[in-house]
Design an enzyme around this catalytic site. Structure first.
Site, PDB file in Angstrom:
ATOM      1  N   ARG A 756      15.774  15.824  15.873  1.00 10.85           N
ATOM      2  CA  ARG A 756      15.935  15.333  17.228  1.00 10.85           C
ATOM      3  C   ARG A 756      15.851  13.804  17.202  1.00 10.85           C
ATOM      4  O   ARG A 756      15.152  13.214  16.365  1.00 10.85           O
ATOM      5  CB  ARG A 756      14.850  15.902  18.158  1.00 10.85           C
ATOM      6  CG  ARG A 756      14.968  17.403  18.395  1.00 10.85           C
ATOM      7  CD  ARG A 756      16.201  17.733  19.255  1.00 10.85           C
ATOM      8  NE  ARG A 756      16.337  19.170  19.515  1.00 10.85           N
ATOM      9  CZ  ARG A 756      17.074  19.998  18.787  1.00 10.85           C
ATOM     10  NH1 ARG A 756      17.730  19.529  17.725  1.00 10.85           N
ATOM     11  NH2 ARG A 756      17.157  21.275  19.120  1.00 10.85           N
ATOM     12  N   GLU A 785      20.662  10.709  24.090  1.00 11.38           N
ATOM     13  CA  GLU A 785      22.037  11.229  24.024  1.00 11.38           C
ATOM     14  C   GLU A 785      22.570  11.462  25.441  1.00 11.38           C
ATOM     15  O   GLU A 785      21.796  11.869  26.334  1.00 11.38           O
ATOM     16  CB  GLU A 785      22.062  12.534  23.228  1.00 11.38           C
ATOM     17  CG  GLU A 785      21.656  12.374  21.779  1.00 11.38           C
ATOM     18  CD  GLU A 785      21.678  13.712  21.023  1.00 11.38           C
ATOM     19  OE1 GLU A 785      22.100  14.725  21.626  1.00 11.38           O
ATOM     20  OE2 GLU A 785      21.263  13.734  19.846  1.00 11.38           O
ATOM     21  N   HIS A 803      26.033  14.709  17.440  1.00 11.93           N
ATOM     22  CA  HIS A 803      25.240  15.924  17.479  1.00 11.93           C
ATOM     23  C   HIS A 803      26.120  17.161  17.218  1.00 11.93           C
ATOM     24  O   HIS A 803      26.109  18.138  17.984  1.00 11.93           O
ATOM     25  CB  HIS A 803      24.521  16.086  18.813  1.00 11.93           C
ATOM     26  CG  HIS A 803      23.285  16.936  18.694  1.00 11.93           C
ATOM     27  ND1 HIS A 803      22.196  16.776  19.511  1.00 11.93           N
ATOM     28  CD2 HIS A 803      22.955  17.948  17.855  1.00 11.93           C
ATOM     29  CE1 HIS A 803      21.258  17.651  19.200  1.00 11.93           C
ATOM     30  NE2 HIS A 803      21.694  18.386  18.182  1.00 11.93           N
TER      31      HIS A 803
END
Length: 837
Positions: A756, A785, A803
């Protein structure tokens, strides 16, 4: 046609720890008995011990890395034995070499292959002599020595035995005979090299660390310059110092058997460090029974150095640094070294060198007047000769082995308990010292006085006597500090800090207002160091001088004064400065740490504390010192001309695709934060590339003993080349990759985050990547993000993905199947496949 790009100018390269180099040079001189200590330190003559640099003495070596400097002096006797046996073989005197081995290294003759080669060469030499007695001796050698050895040496030996008998009927001058190679004089040198390699490994008679370090650094320097297509400003010296050919390798007797399962990481590390094939590295490790560092030394010492040239470079350096007596009297051959690089220059440059050679060979010219008034100022500043009396005397290498080794052998006749050669250092050189002393002049010339004054200023700076240094230098050359204002600022800074440490704040503020303030007013880069200096007024007195690096300042002052007085910088300094720079750049390209950096003291050479006040100076202002200790790092791929020219701006990118393609992942040390499902998948995949795996998480996993557990993330990063973040996000793991972790990973390390974005301190990551404190990063996740910091996008040492680490058809189908499976289980009242606890 454009000339190839070159390394940055030597005086703009990052600084080198000259104290650490002093320690290596002194170890070399002591180990090879090149110096005679002062009579007041006579104990040092018989019990030489290698010094340790200030930066390296506090470094704790890991248990896997042996001490590299303790054996240099003790191997001196064995190295003399090897040298004498080598010369005997090169001269064709195999009997003398065998006699030396039987007397002092009988264990080496237990190698039947070596014994077979020696007797084979002895047979050829006896036939070569051509007398009737020698032919009879050759036949006797066949029957009593060569034939028995052929049966025990190796499977092909008996066929070679039958072949070598052809020298009895074919003339040595017959270029078409089937034994023309056996007659070749080259065979002597090949056998001498093989014997040297075997004896060196058996006796562990390795060269001093300095010579091994130079072999290693120069070889990397050559490879780096060749592969990057750039020219080297030290190529003339390096080509002459390190030869291309090597001694033959030692081959283990069980070479026909399967090699034991060596760690592939060790095999690859050795192969790349000394340019071997994989099989060559395996054979080398096999000979040392898996001892990586012994194999590394064996292979390094196979590379041939011009020892005469190295002695001259070391002598020149020792004079410059005040390690030995000597002043500026030119060494035989050094003037040629300095001027040889200008062979293709214009006539004006050549005339300059010719004029310098008439003045004791100094290729530089002084900006200081040589008139009588200047001479009187110089003599008035000189202090007592106590420092000179503490210096060692250079005696040179005992190259006449007939004298040196006969003394050794005669001494051993009276000591039957000594298994190897022995000698008293002082006994060997008494005769040479008498000759050297007879040629020593009673009075020093002007150039000698310059050396003495520079060394005195260096010594006073090391002692922190800054005000005295400024006063004396200003008396000698009133223009020196106006031309070197940053050095004046740093010296006055030391004076200020000493006064504060002694509690005399009034005098300290007077120094600040009289000197530091005006200097900072004329140079904006000095304002921040001035503010930081003034802050020490509120610190405890005992903490004021913490972090002040006087040795670095002393070395900077020495280089600047030497240039001002026309004293040329030693060639060894130039070699080390350029080679250290290319070593750093090479391992940045490799994206891994050097396994042998600590062993060869290269890390000590790189450990340079910033001089006082320099940490905040800009690149342009640091250059003004002209002292060779600038903190600048210039990208080596830029087109920068040789030293003395104006820098040019390169239109080429600093990093290209070819540089990336040269990076090899095999053997890299991979650290994984979080050895869960994803972490284990990563570990299994990198194992296929022979990568050792370490991990960090809350507890050690007994189910995976082949992975190394690290108790903290910092320790994991310090032992890794690549750090992979694959843990779940919670309060404990938030920003687990902190500044400390990034600095432990280092400028050659790579961070990969597939967990993460909040696992990483993103602002610190951007700063570390931009500053070069972290080598690179591969990021699939980000803290905010889909917003990605523009600073990250602008960097060329990161790979960014939106991602999509799991973005494959197979994974997406598996995810959909998992969702449907959970729904089906819920409807049918069955246990869920992935329950949320």
């Amino acid at each position: 046609m454009d000339s190839p790009p070159s390394l940055p100018p030597l005086n703009s390269l990052p600084p080198v720890n000259w104290d650490a180099l002093d320690a290596l040079v002194l170890d070399f001189a002591r180990s090879d008995r090149l110096v005679v200590p002062p009579h007041a330190d006579a104990a040092d003559a018989t019990c030489p011990s290698p010094p340790s640099s200030p930066s390296s003495c506090t470094t704790t070596a890991t248990s896997s890395v042996p001490s590299s400097s303790s054996s240099s002096s003790s191997s001196y006797r064995s190295r003399l034995l090897i040298l004498r046996a080598r010369r005997a073989l090169e001269a064709g005197d195999v009997d003398a070499a065998l006699a030396l081995l039987r007397a002092h290294a009988p264990a080496a003759l237990a190698d039947h292959r070596l014994l077979f080669h020696l007797h084979k060469q002895r047979f050829v030499e006896l036939v070569r002599r051509g007398t009737e007695a020698d032919r009879k001796a050759a036949l006797d050698c066949l029957r009593t020595a060569l034939a028995p050895c052929a049966l025990d040496a190796y499977p092909e030996a008996y066929e070679e035995f039958k072949h070598i008998m052809l020298v009895l009927i074919y003339e040595k001058d017959d270029q078409f005979s089937p034994v023309v190679n056996e007659w070749s004089i080259k065979r002597r040198f090949e056998l001498a090299g093989l014997l040297s390699s075997i004896l060196r490994a058996h006796l562990r008679a390795y060269d001093p660390i300095l010579s091994m370090t130079l072999r290693y650094l120069i070889s990397i320097h050559k490879v780096y310059c060749m592969r990057e297509g750039i020219s080297s400003p030290i190529s003339d010296l390096t080509e002459r110092l390190l030869f291309e050919d090597r001694d033959p390798p030692v081959v283990p007797q069980e070479c026909s058997l399967e090699a034991p399962p060596f760690d592939e990481v060790d095999v690859q590390a050795l192969a790349h460090a000394v340019e071997l094939t994989r099989q060559g590295a395996v054979d080398s490790l096999k000979f040392t029974k898996g001892d990586l560092y012994q194999a590394f030394q064996n292979e390094l010492c196979r590379r041939k150095l011009d020892l005469t040239l190295l002695d001259k470079l070391v002598h020149e350096y020792c004079i410059y640094r005040g390690i030995v007596e000597g002043g500026s009297r030119i060494l035989p051959g050094i003037s040629e070294l300095k001027c040889s690089q200008n062979n293709n220059s214009n006539n004006e440059t050549v005339s300059e060198c010719e004029m310098a050679n008439n003045q004791n060979g100094d290729c530089s010219t002084s900006d200081i007047s040589r008139d009588d008034s200047w001479s009187r100022r110089l003599r008035r500043v000189r202090s007592s000769t106590s420092e000179q009396q503490r210096r060692k005397r250079w005696r040179g290498r005992v190259d006449d082995l007939d004298y040196a080794c006969e003394a050794l052998l005669d001494a051993n006749k009276h000591d039957s308990s000594s298994p190897a050669l022995d000698m008293d250092e002082d006994n060997v050189v008494d005769q040479q010292d008498l000759v050297a002393n007879s040629n020593t002049p009673n009075t020093r010339n002007m150039d000698d006085q310059k050396y003495e004054v520079v060394l005195e200023m260096q010594d006073l700076t090391r002692k922190g006597m800054a005000s005295k240094v400024v006063e004396k230098i200003s008396t000698i050359d009133p223009e020196f500090f106006p031309q070197n204002p940053i050095l004046l600022f740093q010296l006055k800074q030391v004076e200020f800090l000493k006064l504060v440490a002694f509690g005399d704040h009034v005098a300290a503020l007077k120094v600040a207002s009289t000197h530091l303030g005006p200097l900072a007013a004329n140079n904006q880069a000095l304002l921040k160091p001035l503010k930081e200096t003034l802050v020490t007024l509120i610190k405890p007195n005992e903490d004021v001088l913490n972090g002040v690096s006087l040795p670095v300042l002393a070395s900077s002052l020495q280089v600047a004064m030497s240039r001002s007085l026309g004293i040329k910088e030693p060639q060894l300094m130039k070699i080390v400065r350029a080679a250290i720079h290319t070593h750093t750049e090479w391992f940045k390209l490799q994206m891994c740490k050097d396994r042998f950096e600590h062993f060869l003291k290269i890390d000590s050479l790189k450990e340079v504390d910033p001089p006082v006040g320099s940490c905040s100076m800009s690149k342009g202002h640091t250059d003004e010192c002209g002292n060779g200790s600038s903190q600048i790092t210039t990208c080596s791929s830029g087109k920068v001309p040789d030293e003395g020219s104006s820098p040019q701006v390169s239109s080429e990118p600093a990093c290209d695709e070819n540089a990336i393609l040269k990076v090899m992942f095999s053997g890299k040390r991979v650290g994984i934060i979080g050895l869960g499902r994803i972490g284990l998948a990563v570990a299994k995949r990198v194992e296929a590339f022979s990568c050792p795996v370490s991990y960090y998480q809350r507890r050690k996993l007994a189910a995976y003993p082949n992975y190394t557990y690290r108790p903290t993330a910092v320790e994991l990063a310090a032992s890794s080349d690549v750090l992979v973040v694959a843990c779940s996000l919670n309060e404990q793991s938030r920003r687990i990759v902190s500044r400390e972790v990034m600095e432990a990973l280092g400028p050659s390390g790579v961070l990969v985050n597939v967990g993460r974005g909040a696992h990483v301190d993103e602002p610190e990551l951007v700063a570390a990547l931009a500053d070069g404190r972290l080598g690179g990063a591969g990021l699939d996740v980000f803290e905010d993000e889909p917003d990605v910091p523009e600073a990250l996008v602008a960097l060329d040492n990161v790979v960014l993905a939106p991602h999509v680490g799991s973005g494959t058809h197979e994974t997406r189908r598996a995810m959909a199947d998992l969702v449907l499976g959970n729904l089906e289980a819920h409807v049918l009242k069955k246990p869920l496949l992935t329950p949320v606890v």
